[in-house]
Design a protein around this motif. Structure first.
Motif, PDB file in Angstrom:
ATOM      1  N   UNK A 149      36.304  58.448 -11.291  1.00  0.00           N
ATOM      2  CA  UNK A 149      36.736  59.027 -10.017  1.00  0.00           C
ATOM      3  C   UNK A 149      35.661  59.944  -9.467  1.00  0.00           C
ATOM      4  N   UNK A 150      35.711  60.150  -8.170  1.00  0.00           N
ATOM      5  CA  UNK A 150      34.853  61.147  -7.537  1.00  0.00           C
ATOM      6  C   UNK A 150      35.559  62.499  -7.569  1.00  0.00           C
ATOM      7  N   UNK A 151      34.816  63.526  -7.939  1.00  0.00           N
ATOM      8  CA  UNK A 151      35.318  64.905  -7.916  1.00  0.00           C
ATOM      9  C   UNK A 151      34.505  65.633  -6.845  1.00  0.00           C
ATOM     10  N   UNK A 152      35.164  65.969  -5.750  1.00  0.00           N
ATOM     11  CA  UNK A 152      34.456  66.480  -4.584  1.00  0.00           C
ATOM     12  C   UNK A 152      34.278  67.991  -4.621  1.00  0.00           C
ATOM     13  N   UNK A 153      33.139  68.426  -4.099  1.00  0.00           N
ATOM     14  CA  UNK A 153      32.861  69.858  -4.020  1.00  0.00           C
ATOM     15  C   UNK A 153      33.878  70.551  -3.124  1.00  0.00           C
ATOM     16  N   UNK A 154      34.268  69.900  -2.029  1.00  0.00           N
ATOM     17  CA  UNK A 154      35.265  70.468  -1.125  1.00  0.00           C
ATOM     18  C   UNK A 154      36.663  70.197  -1.679  1.00  0.00           C
ATOM     19  N   UNK A 155      37.323  71.251  -2.127  1.00  0.00           N
ATOM     20  CA  UNK A 155      38.655  71.096  -2.705  1.00  0.00           C
ATOM     21  C   UNK A 155      39.706  70.947  -1.616  1.00  0.00           C
ATOM     22  N   UNK A 156      39.497  71.600  -0.482  1.00  0.00           N
ATOM     23  CA  UNK A 156      40.404  71.457   0.650  1.00  0.00           C
ATOM     24  C   UNK A 156      39.769  70.545   1.692  1.00  0.00           C
ATOM     25  N   UNK A 157      40.586  69.630   2.205  1.00  0.00           N
ATOM     26  CA  UNK A 157      40.106  68.614   3.128  1.00  0.00           C
ATOM     27  C   UNK A 157      39.940  69.175   4.535  1.00  0.00           C
ATOM     28  N   UNK A 158      38.737  69.016   5.080  1.00  0.00           N
ATOM     29  CA  UNK A 158      38.469  69.377   6.468  1.00  0.00           C
ATOM     30  C   UNK A 158      38.421  68.092   7.274  1.00  0.00           C
ATOM     31  N   UNK A 159      39.448  67.851   8.071  1.00  0.00           N
ATOM     32  CA  UNK A 159      39.521  66.619   8.856  1.00  0.00           C
ATOM     33  C   UNK A 159      38.723  66.808  10.133  1.00  0.00           C
ATOM     34  N   UNK A 160      37.760  65.942  10.355  1.00  0.00           N
ATOM     35  CA  UNK A 160      36.852  66.068  11.492  1.00  0.00           C
ATOM     36  C   UNK A 160      37.391  65.347  12.731  1.00  0.00           C
ATOM     37  N   UNK A 161      36.582  65.312  13.768  1.00  0.00           N
ATOM     38  CA  UNK A 161      37.013  64.753  15.044  1.00  0.00           C
ATOM     39  C   UNK A 161      37.328  63.268  14.928  1.00  0.00           C
ATOM     40  N   UNK A 162      38.317  62.812  15.707  1.00  0.00           N
ATOM     41  CA  UNK A 162      38.740  61.411  15.673  1.00  0.00           C
ATOM     42  C   UNK A 162      37.599  60.457  16.012  1.00  0.00           C
ATOM     43  N   UNK A 163      36.644  60.914  16.801  1.00  0.00           N
ATOM     44  CA  UNK A 163      35.532  60.059  17.216  1.00  0.00           C
ATOM     45  C   UNK A 163      34.677  59.600  16.034  1.00  0.00           C
ATOM     46  N   UNK A 164      34.810  60.253  14.886  1.00  0.00           N
ATOM     47  CA  UNK A 164      34.025  59.884  13.716  1.00  0.00           C
ATOM     48  C   UNK A 164      34.669  58.756  12.915  1.00  0.00           C
ATOM     49  N   UNK A 165      35.816  58.267  13.363  1.00  0.00           N
ATOM     50  CA  UNK A 165      36.464  57.168  12.668  1.00  0.00           C
ATOM     51  C   UNK A 165      36.852  57.551  11.254  1.00  0.00           C
ATOM     52  N   UNK A 195      30.872  52.980  14.367  1.00  0.00           N
ATOM     53  CA  UNK A 195      31.740  51.857  14.674  1.00  0.00           C
ATOM     54  C   UNK A 195      33.038  51.776  13.905  1.00  0.00           C
ATOM     55  N   UNK A 196      33.337  52.777  13.089  1.00  0.00           N
ATOM     56  CA  UNK A 196      34.565  52.697  12.286  1.00  0.00           C
ATOM     57  C   UNK A 196      35.764  53.242  13.059  1.00  0.00           C
ATOM     58  N   UNK A 197      36.940  52.880  12.574  1.00  0.00           N
ATOM     59  CA  UNK A 197      38.197  53.400  13.107  1.00  0.00           C
ATOM     60  C   UNK A 197      39.057  53.816  11.927  1.00  0.00           C
ATOM     61  N   UNK A 198      39.599  55.008  11.963  1.00  0.00           N
ATOM     62  CA  UNK A 198      40.426  55.494  10.861  1.00  0.00           C
ATOM     63  C   UNK A 198      41.843  54.935  10.974  1.00  0.00           C
ATOM     64  N   UNK A 199      42.581  54.861   9.854  1.00  0.00           N
ATOM     65  CA  UNK A 199      44.003  54.516   9.931  1.00  0.00           C
ATOM     66  C   UNK A 199      44.740  55.508  10.825  1.00  0.00           C
ATOM     67  N   UNK A 200      45.761  55.037  11.507  1.00  0.00           N
ATOM     68  CA  UNK A 200      46.549  55.865  12.427  1.00  0.00           C
ATOM     69  C   UNK A 200      47.981  55.968  11.918  1.00  0.00           C
ATOM     70  N   UNK A 201      48.516  57.183  11.885  1.00  0.00           N
ATOM     71  CA  UNK A 201      49.899  57.398  11.446  1.00  0.00           C
ATOM     72  C   UNK A 201      50.747  57.855  12.629  1.00  0.00           C
ATOM     73  N   UNK A 202      51.942  57.291  12.715  1.00  0.00           N
ATOM     74  CA  UNK A 202      52.891  57.720  13.746  1.00  0.00           C
ATOM     75  C   UNK A 202      54.304  57.667  13.177  1.00  0.00           C
ATOM     76  N   UNK A 203      55.223  58.390  13.824  1.00  0.00           N
ATOM     77  CA  UNK A 203      56.612  58.392  13.362  1.00  0.00           C
ATOM     78  C   UNK A 203      57.352  57.219  13.996  1.00  0.00           C
ATOM     79  N   UNK A 204      57.964  56.404  13.158  1.00  0.00           N
ATOM     80  CA  UNK A 204      58.679  55.228  13.635  1.00  0.00           C
ATOM     81  C   UNK A 204      59.957  55.617  14.369  1.00  0.00           C
TER      82      UNK A 204
END
Length: 441
Positions: free
Chosen positions: A40-56, A72-81
Motif C-alpha cells: 500500500x501507499x502511505x501518504x505524507x498528507x494524513x488529511x485529504x486536501x481536495x483540489x479544484x474540480x478542474x484538475x479531474x 484530460x481526466x474527469x473525477x467520479x461524481x457523487x450525487x444524492x439519488x
C-alpha cells in the motif's frame, strides 16, 4: 490552464509485515518477502486536501502515488439519488457515477471508472520512463488505457479477448504507439492475462501490475473519496459489482485512510459486492468460507463467461486470497458477495435509466440489482447511508452523440501461444519504439 503540481510524497508498505520502503519507480512487491501480499501507499498528507474540480482525478492527488499531472481526466461524481431512492424507500442513497453525464460534471470519454486507474497509473510513470507498458483487459480497462496512453504519449500494449473487441471504440483515433493484440474467439480474460504475462518476459515490455499496482488501486479509491467528500462522512454500505474485486479492495483502503483523516467518521462501510451468474468464483469461495479460490475447470469457466452479460466481471484468478486482498477486506469491513442473474441485471438497468435518467454498463447494473435485492429482503435499513458505485455509464448516450471509430487488433493469437511467436509479433509491432533506446527497459 497552468497547474502547480508537485509529485506526491509517500512510502510503500507491506500489508503482511508492515515493512515500509521507498518506491523505486514501479515497485509492485515488498522487497525480501516471499509470502504473497499486496503493498500500500502511505501518504505524507494524513488529511485529504481536495483540489479544484478542474484538475479531474488529480484533485485527489494527495492520496495518489503520482509523479506528474496528466491533462484530460474527469473525477467520479457523487450525487444524492431521488428517483431510485424513492422507489426503494431509502433516505440516504448516494450514487457515485463514473462515465459520461455532462449535466452532473461527469465527462469520462471512455464512459468507465477504469479511467481513474489509467490516469493514476500514467501519473505514476516518470516522464523519462523506459519500456512498453502492458495491460490485459476484458474491455473497459483497455479502452481507458488506450485513450490515456494515446493522449499522453505512453507506449502501450493491450491484450484483450477477441470476443470483447466491441469495447474498443473511441471518439478520436488512437495513436500508433498504442497497439492491440487479442486472444482468439472462445478465450476469456484469463487467457488475455496469460498472453500479457508472456509479453512481459520480452525485454522492453513491463506489466502494469493489476491489483498489485498501488496507483491502480488508489485511482479506483477516488470513488470513495468523492462520496465521502460530498456526503461529509464515510458511507455505511458500499455496493459494487466485481470481477477481480480490486475496486472493493481500493474502497476498503480509502475507507481506512478516511478514518485516519478523522473528519469523516471512524467506522468501516460494509462491502456489498456482486457477480453475474453463472460466473461466480468469488461468490462461491466466499460462501464456502474459503480463503482460497475453489477449483474451476477452464472450459466450464469459458462457457460461463459466454453466458453472462457483464463480460468485464470475468476474472478467474482475482486478488482474493492474497494478504490485503478481497478476502481480508470482506472479513475486516464486513459485507457479503451477492449473485445477480442476467434477467435481474437487465431489469435493474432499465429501472436506473427510467428513475435516474442515464444508461449504465452491465457491470454497474449488476450492482444496482444487488442493492434492489438487499433492500427488498430487508437487509439494509431505510436510513442507512449507502454508496452505490456506478462504475460505468452514459455509453449509449455517448455513442449517440459522438462519432466513434473502432480499434482493430494488430494480431490475433491462439490460446497459450508459444513465447517465440509472441516475441516475434510484438517486436515487429513496436519496431520503432523497440529500437529506441529510451523505451528499452
Amino acid at each position: 490552464m497552468d497547474i502547480d503540481f508537485r509529485p506526491t510524497q509517500y512510502l510503500l508498505q507491506s500489508v503482511k509485515t508492515g515493512q515500509q520502503f521507498s518506491d523505486k519507480g514501479w515497485t509492485l512487491d515488498a522487497p525480501g518477502e516471499d509470502d504473497p501480499t499486496l503493498i500500500r501507499a502511505v501518504y505524507e498528507e494524513v488529511q485529504l486536501n481536495v483540489r479544484d474540480e478542474s484538475m479531474g482525478i488529480f484533485r485527489f492527488a494527495d492520496w495518489l502515488p503520482v509523479q506528474r499531472y496528466l491533462a484530460g481526466s474527469s473525477a467520479p461524481v457523487t450525487y444524492k439519488s431521488e428517483g431510485l431512492a424513492a422507489h426503494l424507500g431509502l433516505d440516504n442513497l448516494y450514487i457515485t457515477f463514473s462515465g459520461y453525464w455532462p449535466e452532473k460534471g461527469a465527462n469520462m470519454r471512455t464512459c468507465s471508472f477504469k479511467e481513474t486507474e489509467a490516469f493514476a497509473v500514467g501519473g505514476r510513470l516518470e516522464d523519462n520512463h523506459k519500456g512498453v507498458l502492458v495491460v490485459a483487459s476484458a474491455g473497459n480497462t483497455a479502452r481507458a488505457f488506450a485513450r490515456v496512453c494515446s493522449d499522453n504519449n505512453i507506449p502501450l500494449l493491450l491484450c484483450v479477448p477477441e470476443d470483447n473487441l466491441d469495447a474498443m471504440w473511441f471518439d478520436s483515433p488512437i495513436k500508433p504507439h498504442v497497439r492491440l493484440v487479442a486472444t482468439r474467439t472462445g478465450s476469456d480474460y484469463f487467457d488475455a492475462i496469460a498472453l500479457s504475462n508472456t509479453a512481459c518476459n520480452i525485454p522492453g515490455f513491463f506489466g502494469e501490475g493489476g491489483a498489485k499496482n498501488v496507483a491502480r488501486r488508489d485511482g479506483m479509491g477516488t470513488t470513495v473519496l468523492s462520496a465521502a467528500h460530498f456526503i461529509g462522512r464515510i458511507p455505511d454500505y458500499y455496493f459494487q459489482a466485481v470481477g477481480s474485486g480490486t475496486g472493493a479492495i481500493s474502497a476498503w483502503e480509502a475507507n481506512e485512510r478516511l478514518i485516519v483523516d478523522g473528519r469523516f467518521g471512524r467506522h468501516k462501510m460494509q462491502l456489498m459486492v456482486s457477480q453475474n451468474a453463472p460466473f461466480l468464483p468469488i461468490h462461491d469461495a466466499w460462501k464456502a468460507g474459503s480463503r482460497e479460490m475453489l477449483p474451476l475447470d477452464p472450459d466450464l469457466a469459458r462457457r460461463q463467461v459466454e453466458e453472462i452479460l457483464g463480460k468485464v466481471l470475468s476474472n478467474r484468478k482475482p486478488p482474493y486470497p492474497v494478504t490485503g486482498g478481497l478476502y481480508d477486506a470482506l472479513n475486516d469491513a464486513g459485507g457479503d458477495v451477492l449473485a445477480v442473474t442476467n434477467q435481474e441485471l437487465e431489469a435493474a438497468a432499465d429501472l436506473f435509466l427510467s428513475l435516474e435518467g442515464n444508461d449504465v454498463h452491465q457491470a454497474a447494473a449488476v450492482a444496482v440489482a444487488s442493492l434492489i435485492s438487499e433492500v427488498k429482503a430487508g437487509r439494509v435499513a431505510k436510513d442507512a447511508v449507502i454508496m452505490l458505485n456506478i462504475t460505468g455509464g452514459g455509453e449509449k448516450r455517448f455513442l449517440r452523440e459522438k462519432e466513434v471509430t473502432y480499434m482493430k487488433p494488430d494480431h490475433i493469437f491462439d490460446i497459450n501461444p508459444a513465447e517465440d511467436e509472441v516475441k516475434d509479433v510484438l517486436t515487429k509491432l513496436f519496431k520503432p519504439q523497440y529500437q529506441d533506446a529510451r523505451l528499452l527497459a
